[in-house]
Structures are given as structure tokens and as C-alpha cells.
Write a protein that holds these residues in place. Structure first.
Motif, PDB file in Angstrom:
ATOM      1  N   GLN A  45       0.896  -1.199  -0.085  1.00  0.00           N
ATOM      2  CA  GLN A  45      -0.123  -0.024  -0.012  1.00  0.00           C
ATOM      3  C   GLN A  45       0.812   1.425   0.096  1.00  0.00           C
ATOM      4  OE1 GLN A  45      -2.522  -0.948   3.481  1.00  0.00           O
ATOM      5  NE2 GLN A  45      -4.354  -1.049   2.299  1.00  0.00           N
ATOM      6  N   GLY A  48       1.738   2.133  -3.207  1.00  0.00           N
ATOM      7  CA  GLY A  48       0.793   2.354  -4.129  1.00  0.00           C
ATOM      8  C   GLY A  48       0.403   1.220  -5.191  1.00  0.00           C
ATOM      9  N   CYS A  50      -1.825  -2.215  -5.319  1.00  0.00           N
ATOM     10  CA  CYS A  50      -2.834  -2.898  -4.748  1.00  0.00           C
ATOM     11  C   CYS A  50      -2.554  -4.319  -4.149  1.00  0.00           C
ATOM     12  CB  CYS A  50      -4.130  -2.998  -5.847  1.00  0.00           C
ATOM     13  SG  CYS A  50      -5.469  -3.882  -5.010  1.00  0.00           S
ATOM     14  N   HIS A  96     -10.227  -4.708 -10.182  1.00  0.00           N
ATOM     15  CA  HIS A  96      -9.854  -3.871  -9.117  1.00  0.00           C
ATOM     16  C   HIS A  96     -10.756  -2.674  -8.866  1.00  0.00           C
ATOM     17  CE1 HIS A  96      -7.368  -1.530  -6.351  1.00  0.00           C
ATOM     18  NE2 HIS A  96      -8.120  -0.469  -6.795  1.00  0.00           N
ATOM     19  N   GLU A  98     -11.406   0.275  -5.629  1.00  0.00           N
ATOM     20  CA  GLU A  98     -10.825   0.737  -4.597  1.00  0.00           C
ATOM     21  C   GLU A  98     -11.959   0.236  -3.371  1.00  0.00           C
ATOM     22  OE1 GLU A  98      -8.012   2.493  -3.129  1.00  0.00           O
ATOM     23  OE2 GLU A  98      -7.246   1.776  -4.827  1.00  0.00           O
ATOM     24  N   LYS A 140      -4.174   3.324   1.951  1.00  0.00           N
ATOM     25  CA  LYS A 140      -3.884   4.173   0.774  1.00  0.00           C
ATOM     26  C   LYS A 140      -4.276   3.532  -0.364  1.00  0.00           C
ATOM     27  CE  LYS A 140       0.268   6.011   3.201  1.00  0.00           C
ATOM     28  NZ  LYS A 140       1.446   6.160   3.298  1.00  0.00           N
ATOM     29  N   ARG A 141      -4.198   2.139  -0.546  1.00  0.00           N
ATOM     30  CA  ARG A 141      -4.419   1.564  -1.834  1.00  0.00           C
ATOM     31  C   ARG A 141      -5.457  -0.057  -1.402  1.00  0.00           C
ATOM     32  NH1 ARG A 141      -5.417   2.152  -6.858  1.00  0.00           N
ATOM     33  NH2 ARG A 141      -4.302   0.816  -8.269  1.00  0.00           N
ATOM     34  N   HIS A 143      -8.280  -2.938  -2.191  1.00  0.00           N
ATOM     35  CA  HIS A 143      -9.111  -3.751  -3.076  1.00  0.00           C
ATOM     36  C   HIS A 143     -10.521  -3.998  -2.599  1.00  0.00           C
ATOM     37  CE1 HIS A 143      -8.542  -6.523  -6.846  1.00  0.00           C
ATOM     38  NE2 HIS A 143      -9.689  -7.131  -6.276  1.00  0.00           N
TER      39      HIS A 143
END
Length: 187
Positions: A45, A48, A50, A96, A98, A140-141, A143
Motif C-alpha cells: 500500500q 501504491g 494494490c 480492481h 478501491e 492508501k491502496r 481492493h
């Protein structure tokens, strides 16, 4: 003595007929494995990346290890290796997104259909009285994924099922095969 020692570590045992699915407290090695998994997710994460997409490519964050009970072109459903509840199941979108706000309505409908079938099986196979569904895509990133938390007879009602200590799932091979078979019938 070994049996008494083992039973002192068992957190809950669920049964329906002769099927058993249980969880126990984490050993020191299992705690380390869970800590390493959490660190790997955070590291990805922070870069950046996933972790869900990474896992679909590599399989080294959430290895199937016989835990997958259903999979199609849109989702993968598996028992959580380190559950907070007996039968905790994770439903992960293969594409994907978020979080739920990015999810197409058609995927949401599909996930509810699959969840409904799994919830029925949780009630039928492990004797769940209720099953809670949540999505906690944070960080931050992330799934898109959903978790199903079965509540068994005698367990606390409501949010307490989401904040239990992590455990480890044991002896689930028969249940996985049973869930796979029944999911083919239900979906």
C-alpha cells in the motif's frame, strides 16, 4: 495431557451432524505469519500497489491453501485463514475497485447472490444463527472485498463479532469440499 492442552487453545467448535469446523488461538509462529502478512500488505500500500491485485498475480498474501469455496470470473470466495469468527469468509472482486463506491451495480448484485448462497450454507453446515456482512476497504491502496461473519448460538450479538482476536482455522478440508459442492447447486 495433549488433548487437554489442545482443548484449552480451542476457541470455538461448531457442528452440524458430523461436520466440524473450529478455530484455535494463534501459536507464536502463526502470530508471526499474520504479522508478516499485515506488514506485506502495508508495504505494498505504501508503494501504491494494490495488495488484492498483487495477490491474484502471485498468491503469496492470501494463498488458497484449500480455503477457496467458490470462484468464477468475477469473484473468489474463501475461508479466512486467520478468522475472527468460525466460518469467516472473504469475497474478493477479481477486477480492481478501491471500495464499494466504485463497484458496478451488476457486480454488487452478483456479490449479493453469492453471499446469499454462502450465508445459507453457513446456517446449514456450521449452524450459524446470523451472518453479518461488511466491507472495510481502507488504507492508501485497497481492493474491494466483503467479509461474512457467522454468529453461532451463544455468541455475542452485534459488533463484538467484528473485533474478536484473530485465530487460526483448523481442519477445514471436509467443509471446503462440502461448500464447493453445495455452491454449485445453489449458484
Amino acid at each position: 495431557r495433549n488433548i487437554l492442552s489442545f482443548l484449552s487453545n480451542v476457541i470455538s467448535i461448531s457442528y452440524k451432524g458430523e461436520i466440524y469446523l473450529y478455530i484455535k488461538a494463534l501459536s507464536e509462529n502463526e502470530k508471526m505469519e499474520l504479522k508478516e502478512r499485515s506488514k506485506k500488505i502495508k508495504d505494498l500500500q505504501d508503494k501504491g500497489i494494490c495488495f488484492g491485485c498483487y495477490n491474484f498475480e502471485t498468491g503469496d498474501i492470501f494463498p488458497g491453501e484449500g480455503l477457496i469455496i467458490y470462484e468464477d470470473d468475477k469473484v473468489r470466495c474463501q475461508f479466512e485463514k486467520f478468522p475472527r469468527a468460525t466460518g469467516q469468509t472473504t469475497i474478493v472482486a477479481k477486477e480492481h475497485y478501491e471500495d464499494i463506491s466504485e463497484m458496478p451495480l451488476e457486480l454488487g448484485t452478483h456479490i449479493l447472490k453469492i453471499s446469499n448462497a454462502i450465508i445459507k450454507l453457513h446456517k446449514e453446515i456450521i449452524g450459524a444463527e446470523k451472518v453479518y456482512m461488511c466491507t472495510l476497504c481502507d488504507g492508501k491502496r485497497n481492493h474491494l472485498h466483503f467479509s461474512l461473519f457467522p454468529r453461532l448460538k451463544g455468541e455475542s450479538i452485534c459488533f463484538k463479532n467484528f473485533v474478536k482476536e484473530d485465530c487460526i482455522l483448523m481442519d477445514y478440508s471436509e467443509e471446503v469440499e462440502l461448500y464447493k459442492k453445495r455452491m454449485k447447486e445453489l449458484v
